[in-house]
Scaffold this motif. Structure first.
Motif, PDB file in Angstrom:
ATOM      1  N   PRO A   1      41.759  39.081  16.386  1.00  0.00           N
ATOM      2  CA  PRO A   1      40.807  37.838  15.837  1.00  0.00           C
ATOM      3  C   PRO A   1      39.422  38.764  15.920  1.00  0.00           C
ATOM      4  O   PRO A   1      39.283  38.270  14.679  1.00  0.00           O
ATOM      5  CB  PRO A   1      40.080  36.914  17.301  1.00  0.00           C
ATOM      6  N   VAL A   2      38.950  39.245  15.822  1.00  0.00           N
ATOM      7  CA  VAL A   2      38.106  40.475  15.524  1.00  0.00           C
ATOM      8  C   VAL A   2      38.541  41.537  14.158  1.00  0.00           C
ATOM      9  O   VAL A   2      37.160  41.477  12.907  1.00  0.00           O
ATOM     10  CB  VAL A   2      37.877  41.554  16.570  1.00  0.00           C
ATOM     11  N   LEU A   3      39.779  41.464  13.751  1.00  0.00           N
ATOM     12  CA  LEU A   3      39.800  41.771  12.925  1.00  0.00           C
ATOM     13  C   LEU A   3      40.425  41.518  11.799  1.00  0.00           C
ATOM     14  O   LEU A   3      39.902  41.294  10.279  1.00  0.00           O
ATOM     15  CB  LEU A   3      41.770  43.012  12.833  1.00  0.00           C
ATOM     16  N   GLY A   4      40.766  39.760  11.675  1.00  0.00           N
ATOM     17  CA  GLY A   4      40.370  38.604  11.293  1.00  0.00           C
ATOM     18  C   GLY A   4      38.978  38.409  10.775  1.00  0.00           C
ATOM     19  O   GLY A   4      39.409  37.794   9.486  1.00  0.00           O
TER      20      GLY A   4
ATOM     21  N   MET B   1      47.947  48.592  12.757  1.00  0.00           N
ATOM     22  CA  MET B   1      49.503  48.589  13.351  1.00  0.00           C
ATOM     23  C   MET B   1      50.257  47.378  13.385  1.00  0.00           C
ATOM     24  O   MET B   1      51.272  47.308  12.302  1.00  0.00           O
ATOM     25  CB  MET B   1      49.767  50.198  14.808  1.00  0.00           C
ATOM     26  N   LEU B   2      49.987  46.457  13.889  1.00  0.00           N
ATOM     27  CA  LEU B   2      50.986  45.494  13.638  1.00  0.00           C
ATOM     28  C   LEU B   2      50.440  45.392  12.542  1.00  0.00           C
ATOM     29  O   LEU B   2      51.530  44.289  12.176  1.00  0.00           O
ATOM     30  CB  LEU B   2      50.411  44.716  14.857  1.00  0.00           C
ATOM     31  N   ALA B   3      49.442  44.512  11.912  1.00  0.00           N
ATOM     32  CA  ALA B   3      49.331  44.143  10.698  1.00  0.00           C
ATOM     33  C   ALA B   3      49.572  44.217   9.744  1.00  0.00           C
ATOM     34  O   ALA B   3      49.989  43.837   8.237  1.00  0.00           O
ATOM     35  CB  ALA B   3      47.404  43.940  10.832  1.00  0.00           C
ATOM     36  N   ARG B   4      49.299  46.028   8.962  1.00  0.00           N
ATOM     37  CA  ARG B   4      49.340  46.847   8.493  1.00  0.00           C
ATOM     38  C   ARG B   4      51.012  47.658   7.882  1.00  0.00           C
ATOM     39  O   ARG B   4      50.693  47.743   7.139  1.00  0.00           O
ATOM     40  CB  ARG B   4      48.711  47.877   7.569  1.00  0.00           C
ATOM     41  N   ARG B   5      51.587  47.353   9.707  1.00  0.00           N
ATOM     42  CA  ARG B   5      53.427  48.152   9.781  1.00  0.00           C
ATOM     43  C   ARG B   5      53.752  47.336  10.174  1.00  0.00           C
ATOM     44  O   ARG B   5      55.132  47.667  10.462  1.00  0.00           O
ATOM     45  CB  ARG B   5      52.883  49.731   9.836  1.00  0.00           C
ATOM     46  N   ALA B   6      53.523  46.000  10.680  1.00  0.00           N
ATOM     47  CA  ALA B   6      54.605  44.899  12.100  1.00  0.00           C
ATOM     48  C   ALA B   6      54.899  45.558  12.645  1.00  0.00           C
ATOM     49  O   ALA B   6      56.321  45.489  13.111  1.00  0.00           O
ATOM     50  CB  ALA B   6      55.342  44.898  10.698  1.00  0.00           C
ATOM     51  N   TYR B   7      54.092  47.051  12.845  1.00  0.00           N
ATOM     52  CA  TYR B   7      54.502  47.413  14.136  1.00  0.00           C
ATOM     53  C   TYR B   7      55.361  46.794  15.856  1.00  0.00           C
ATOM     54  O   TYR B   7      54.190  45.619  15.911  1.00  0.00           O
ATOM     55  CB  TYR B   7      54.660  48.728  14.768  1.00  0.00           C
TER      56      TYR B   7
ATOM     57  N   LYS C   1      35.475  53.004  11.024  1.00  0.00           N
ATOM     58  CA  LYS C   1      33.704  53.317  11.587  1.00  0.00           C
ATOM     59  C   LYS C   1      32.825  52.537  10.747  1.00  0.00           C
ATOM     60  O   LYS C   1      31.563  50.916  11.713  1.00  0.00           O
ATOM     61  CB  LYS C   1      32.809  54.355  11.475  1.00  0.00           C
ATOM     62  N   TYR C   2      33.086  51.447   9.682  1.00  0.00           N
ATOM     63  CA  TYR C   2      32.297  51.235   8.819  1.00  0.00           C
ATOM     64  C   TYR C   2      32.974  49.480   9.117  1.00  0.00           C
ATOM     65  O   TYR C   2      31.565  48.086   9.003  1.00  0.00           O
ATOM     66  CB  TYR C   2      32.099  51.312   7.209  1.00  0.00           C
ATOM     67  N   ALA C   3      33.870  49.141   9.269  1.00  0.00           N
ATOM     68  CA  ALA C   3      34.353  47.943   9.308  1.00  0.00           C
ATOM     69  C   ALA C   3      34.263  46.817  10.504  1.00  0.00           C
ATOM     70  O   ALA C   3      34.054  45.480  10.461  1.00  0.00           O
ATOM     71  CB  ALA C   3      35.920  47.669   9.173  1.00  0.00           C
ATOM     72  N   PHE C   4      34.517  47.887  11.913  1.00  0.00           N
ATOM     73  CA  PHE C   4      33.612  47.377  12.810  1.00  0.00           C
ATOM     74  C   PHE C   4      32.195  47.471  13.503  1.00  0.00           C
ATOM     75  O   PHE C   4      31.911  47.597  14.765  1.00  0.00           O
ATOM     76  CB  PHE C   4      34.852  48.040  13.364  1.00  0.00           C
ATOM     77  N   VAL C   5      31.184  48.001  12.742  1.00  0.00           N
ATOM     78  CA  VAL C   5      29.698  48.149  13.147  1.00  0.00           C
ATOM     79  C   VAL C   5      29.623  47.056  13.812  1.00  0.00           C
ATOM     80  O   VAL C   5      29.604  45.375  13.679  1.00  0.00           O
ATOM     81  CB  VAL C   5      28.911  47.234  11.511  1.00  0.00           C
TER      82      VAL C   5
END
Length: 123
Positions: free
Chosen positions: A115-118, A84-90, A54-58
């Motif tokens: 890229p948005v997450l980055g 899930m990819l970044a934190r758990r490498a699914y 909610k707050y990271a993707f304002v």
């Protein structure tokens, strides 16, 4: 249900555990399975995950309260894949199974949101 490029054992496990695009975003499912937020997303509790998103993707108009879990993949679902990819490498095949999409579609979702997450950085 299409299980793109997934092995029979993985498909069977998903059907038994109820791990679907609807369930992984369901507060009721997370209440019943309290350890899954950490297993899936790397956050101790489901509520933590929702608060972070909610707050990271304002500015990205992400609805963390309601996702149909059918039809087009919602932005929140794409963010889930990235986290899930970044934190758990699914693996991509896991997303193919959960979201019932072909590998190319999964790749496109990841290209759109990683890229948005980055840019958001470490949360």
């Amino acid at each position: 249900m299409h299980m793109w490029h997934c092995r029979d054992g993985f498909e069977r496990e998903m059907r038994i555990t109820g791990l679907t695009r609807k369930t992984i975003l369901s507060p009721a499912w997370h209440k019943k399975h309290p350890l899954m937020a950490n297993h899936l997303f790397g956050f101790e509790k489901w509520e933590y995950f929702k608060t972070i998103v909610k707050y990271a993707f304002v500015g990205h108009d992400i609805d963390t309260e309601y996702v149909k879990g059918e039809g087009d993949i919602a932005p929140l679902e794409k963010i889930c894949m990235c986290i899930m990819l970044a934190r758990r490498a699914y693996l991509r095949q896991t997303f193919c199974g959960i979201y019932d999409r072909a590998p190319g579609s999964i790749t496109n979702y990841l290209k759109e949101w990683v890229p948005v997450l980055g840019r958001i950085g470490k949360y």
